[in-house]
Design a protein around this motif. Structure first.
Motif, PDB file in Angstrom:
ATOM      1  N   ALA B  72      35.334  43.301  51.627  1.00 33.26           N
ATOM      2  CA  ALA B  72      34.829  42.265  50.369  1.00 33.26           C
ATOM      3  C   ALA B  72      33.296  42.556  50.150  1.00 33.26           C
ATOM      4  O   ALA B  72      32.675  41.643  49.341  1.00 33.26           O
ATOM      5  CB  ALA B  72      35.015  40.908  51.060  1.00 33.26           C
ATOM      6  N   SER B 335      46.912  37.309  50.331  1.00 37.34           N
ATOM      7  CA  SER B 335      46.182  38.588  50.619  1.00 37.34           C
ATOM      8  C   SER B 335      44.748  38.491  50.495  1.00 37.34           C
ATOM      9  O   SER B 335      44.574  37.519  49.253  1.00 37.34           O
ATOM     10  CB  SER B 335      46.516  39.741  49.908  1.00 37.34           C
ATOM     11  OG  SER B 335      45.980  39.714  48.483  1.00 37.34           O
ATOM     12  N   SER B 336      43.881  39.148  50.972  1.00 34.32           N
ATOM     13  CA  SER B 336      42.149  38.985  50.829  1.00 34.32           C
ATOM     14  C   SER B 336      42.141  38.845  49.233  1.00 34.32           C
ATOM     15  O   SER B 336      41.147  38.153  48.990  1.00 34.32           O
ATOM     16  CB  SER B 336      41.453  39.647  51.489  1.00 34.32           C
ATOM     17  OG  SER B 336      41.854  39.845  52.903  1.00 34.32           O
ATOM     18  N   ALA B 337      42.396  39.934  48.747  1.00 32.14           N
ATOM     19  CA  ALA B 337      42.083  40.358  47.380  1.00 32.14           C
ATOM     20  C   ALA B 337      42.786  39.052  46.316  1.00 32.14           C
ATOM     21  O   ALA B 337      41.938  38.643  45.564  1.00 32.14           O
ATOM     22  CB  ALA B 337      42.974  41.655  46.868  1.00 32.14           C
ATOM     23  N   GLU B 338      43.905  38.513  46.779  1.00 33.90           N
ATOM     24  CA  GLU B 338      44.329  37.326  45.969  1.00 33.90           C
ATOM     25  C   GLU B 338      43.613  36.259  46.009  1.00 33.90           C
ATOM     26  O   GLU B 338      43.203  35.496  45.117  1.00 33.90           O
ATOM     27  CB  GLU B 338      45.991  37.128  46.427  1.00 33.90           C
ATOM     28  CG  GLU B 338      47.001  38.031  45.651  1.00 33.90           C
ATOM     29  CD  GLU B 338      48.183  37.464  46.560  1.00 33.90           C
ATOM     30  OE1 GLU B 338      49.219  38.009  45.970  1.00 33.90           O
ATOM     31  OE2 GLU B 338      48.452  36.986  47.658  1.00 33.90           O
ATOM     32  N   ARG B 340      40.400  36.151  46.945  1.00 34.24           N
ATOM     33  CA  ARG B 340      39.179  36.412  46.184  1.00 34.24           C
ATOM     34  C   ARG B 340      39.300  36.362  44.741  1.00 34.24           C
ATOM     35  O   ARG B 340      38.474  35.591  44.125  1.00 34.24           O
ATOM     36  CB  ARG B 340      38.777  37.912  46.434  1.00 34.24           C
ATOM     37  CG  ARG B 340      37.846  37.988  47.786  1.00 34.24           C
ATOM     38  CD  ARG B 340      36.772  39.354  47.804  1.00 34.24           C
ATOM     39  NE  ARG B 340      37.762  40.339  47.522  1.00 34.24           N
ATOM     40  CZ  ARG B 340      38.288  41.047  48.234  1.00 34.24           C
ATOM     41  NH1 ARG B 340      38.565  40.634  49.631  1.00 34.24           N
ATOM     42  NH2 ARG B 340      38.846  42.078  48.102  1.00 34.24           N
ATOM     43  N   ALA B 341      40.477  36.675  44.147  1.00 38.09           N
ATOM     44  CA  ALA B 341      40.583  36.268  42.812  1.00 38.09           C
ATOM     45  C   ALA B 341      40.766  35.287  42.485  1.00 38.09           C
ATOM     46  O   ALA B 341      40.052  34.666  41.223  1.00 38.09           O
ATOM     47  CB  ALA B 341      41.857  37.439  42.362  1.00 38.09           C
TER      48      ALA B 341
END
Lengths: 396, 396
Positions: B72, B335-338, B340-341
């Motif tokens: 991140a 998910s971490s990406a989701e 964060r988004a």
């Protein structure tokens, strides 16, 4: 009246076929005949409208009455004697009272839509107020100072916003509401004759209401003293006149709750000012709110609640014409036999111990609009008695 | 948590596929790892559950944390050091505090169903109270004598009827409610550590609650002083624990209203005691009632409102087994990406001037249950701030 019935149940239109349109009185003779017909023994509101529908005029109905009574097994029936209503008319002239007949220009549209509109009433004061937006402010006789202040503030602010404040000229909340709205317009609906101000401590206020931008109205005969059994009937006119009914302070089982209940039956917006549960004078209002009444904190809550309730447009030009067709069709004529059968059905279900009106309507499986007027008739005939909380019991 | 999400939106089940069932700690090492994971920087509640779901255990999640942080864009990230949580555990032992973990036998079922349940909390006193029927009684700190009397009476009567009274140990209404329910069972949900009684004037009451049939609980670390920003989060536990929330007296824009609002978001029954509109201390309650809260006149109104809300059956036999399957599936791994988004989407819409949470949820067109936990995370991370009235503003 008819509007409400038409929307509530198309069936009623068949049950009450209209033979004659209802035409308001066009002459003094007409007025005398209307007075005689309604003041005749056993002629309640539903009967009045039915007879008008069947016979076309009050004169014709009066002529038919003895025969109708005979058919119902009552020999020697005589309608109200002419001298009685001549005296009433004379008293009305003396007090400057206007005769406001159902179907006439002055008769408030809102009131004509209730199930049991008065066929006529006497009005002393500014008759034009009947065409304005009206809000009822009612409440306890033994009001607290908080309650009185709230009634005053609401009435003042509603008046400033252009609404006419309707109330019952009783002690407490009613008095505070009328007094605060005297300058902007207020209507006192009385259980006594329009010329008999009650309670006596409100003599000055009552006289001011009949003079200065106010109006006193009553369906009772001129000169009549107030009687306890007339108050619930009077209350239906308070709510019937109003677009919304605000109960400011009311104990459980109080007269104001009957007004609120009647208002709900009439499809009126009911609002109530809450109070702390430890204050017994708030219990009626809190109960109403629990049952769905809108909580009122100030005049703006009342005005907001009016929402889509239309403001009646004041009629600017005089208009002597007959009432609009839908009003003309107002009389719900039902055959005497049908009415008698319904009365018997109702009486069979009511005993000396009180029964809820709701329950009765459910038991009979008929629209409320068909039963309510008959209850009024039975009450007027002294066969049943209405009690606080929507309860009815049999008297004979 | 999962129950609520499953019923609110089947979509979430896809958004948060569960890799590992959530198993409550089985050993002291597990407890230390759970403590470390949640006490680690930038690990909020949603992140905690997500990491547990992705990695299967707190230990595994802790090992993965630095790498996740690096991905991140945050180099040199270290999780909460072990000595910190060893000290917390020691303090908990000293005060006789129980570690109540999500998914464990002691964890209240009601609380596990909210959108952002604490992964664990400390509890000092009668932990068995967590399995009883609970009703929150909350209200103003500067309560009137009427309000205090009402809180006392409600708490007493609800206690006599077998309900545990939950409140926040604050001055005024909370204090009156706890004190009146001390004999029958009361839970104080604290914003400070479970061992730090606040306000100090409630030291004796708070100690009694931790001893005599009462329970003090807190998700904050042991020894932590109360901070203003923790109160709204604490309030979600008060309402989360309760079957119904009764607001006894509350001004407009008060903390009690946030609790009521949170309670509504959680699908809890909200009730309020009315007061006269001239009494400013009633304005919050009157507003709640206008907005649909049930009007409360006494304990019987509360009990009636519980209606079909089921009473949790007290668990009689000890049970060390893993949580029920639907609870085990509780972790919402995204998910971490989701995540964060989503965080960025949220932050993009929030400026320094406050925005209503409702508005934000509408703007994002996502289920509230997906957004609420992330708001908690963002708040815990110090990026946003919650304000009274459901408002949020950005801090950085």
């Amino acid at each position: 009246m008819v509007k409400g019935q038409e929307t509530e149940s198309g069936r009623l239109v068949d049950l009450f076929p209209s033979h004659h349109p209802l035409t308001p009185p066009q002459s003094e003779e007409d007025v005398l005949a209307w007075l005689r017909l309604l003041r005749s023994r056993r002629v309640g509101i539903a009967t009045f409208f039915r007879l008008m529908g069947e016979h076309g005029s009050a004169q014709a109905a009066l002529e038919a009455l003895p025969e109708i009574a005979r058919a119902a097994g009552s020999d020697g029936y005589t309608p109200c004697p002419r001298p009685v209503v001549e005296a009433e008319l004379k008293a009305a002239r003396y007090h400057g009272a206007h005769f406001v007949a159902f179907g006439s220009r002055d008769y408030p549209a809102q009131l004509s839509e209730i199930a049991d509109p008065p066929p006529f009433f006497w009005a002393i004061g500014a008759v034009s107020l009947l065409q304005r937006s009206t809000i009822a402010v009612v409440g306890a006789r033994n009001a607290s100072s908080l309650g009185t202040r709230m009634a005053r503030r609401l009435a003042e602010e509603l008046g400033q916003q252009g609404h006419v404040v309707v109330s019952g000229l009783a002690r407490g909340i009613d008095t505070a509401a009328h007094a605060a709205a005297l300058k902007t317009g207020t209507i006192a609906v009385m259980a006594s004759g329009a010329d008999v101000i009650y309670p006596t401590e409100n003599t000055v206020l009552g006289e001011e209401i009949g003079r200065e931008g106010g109006l006193r109205i009553s369906e009772a005969p001129m000169g009549m003293s107030p009687q306890a059994r007339h108050f619930p009937q009077r209350n239906r006119i308070i709510s019937g006149l109003a677009r919304a009914v605000v109960v400011v302070e009311a104990a459980a089982r109080s007269g104001s709750l009957i007004t609120a209940r009647t208002a709900l039956d009439q499809g009126r917006e009911v609002l109530a000012v809450p109070g702390h549960p430890f204050d017994a004078r708030a219990s009626g209002c809190n109960m109403l709110i629990r049952d769905g009444a809108t909580l009122v904190r100030g005049a703006s809550d009342v005005i907001e609640a009016l929402g889509s309730v239309p403001t009646p447009a004041p009629q600017s030009a005089p208009e002597i014409a007959a009432p609009a067709p839908e009003q003309a069709a107002a009389a719900p004529p039902r055959s005497s036999a049908e009415i008698r059968a319904l009365h018997q059905q109702i009486l069979d279900r009511i005993g000396p111990s009180p029964l809820a009106e709701d329950q009765l309507i459910r038991d009979l499986a008929l629209p409320a609009a068909a039963i309510t007027p008959e209850l009024v008739t039975l009450e007027l005939e002294g066969l049943i008695q209405r009690q606080p909380g929507g309860l009815i019991n049999r008297l004979t």
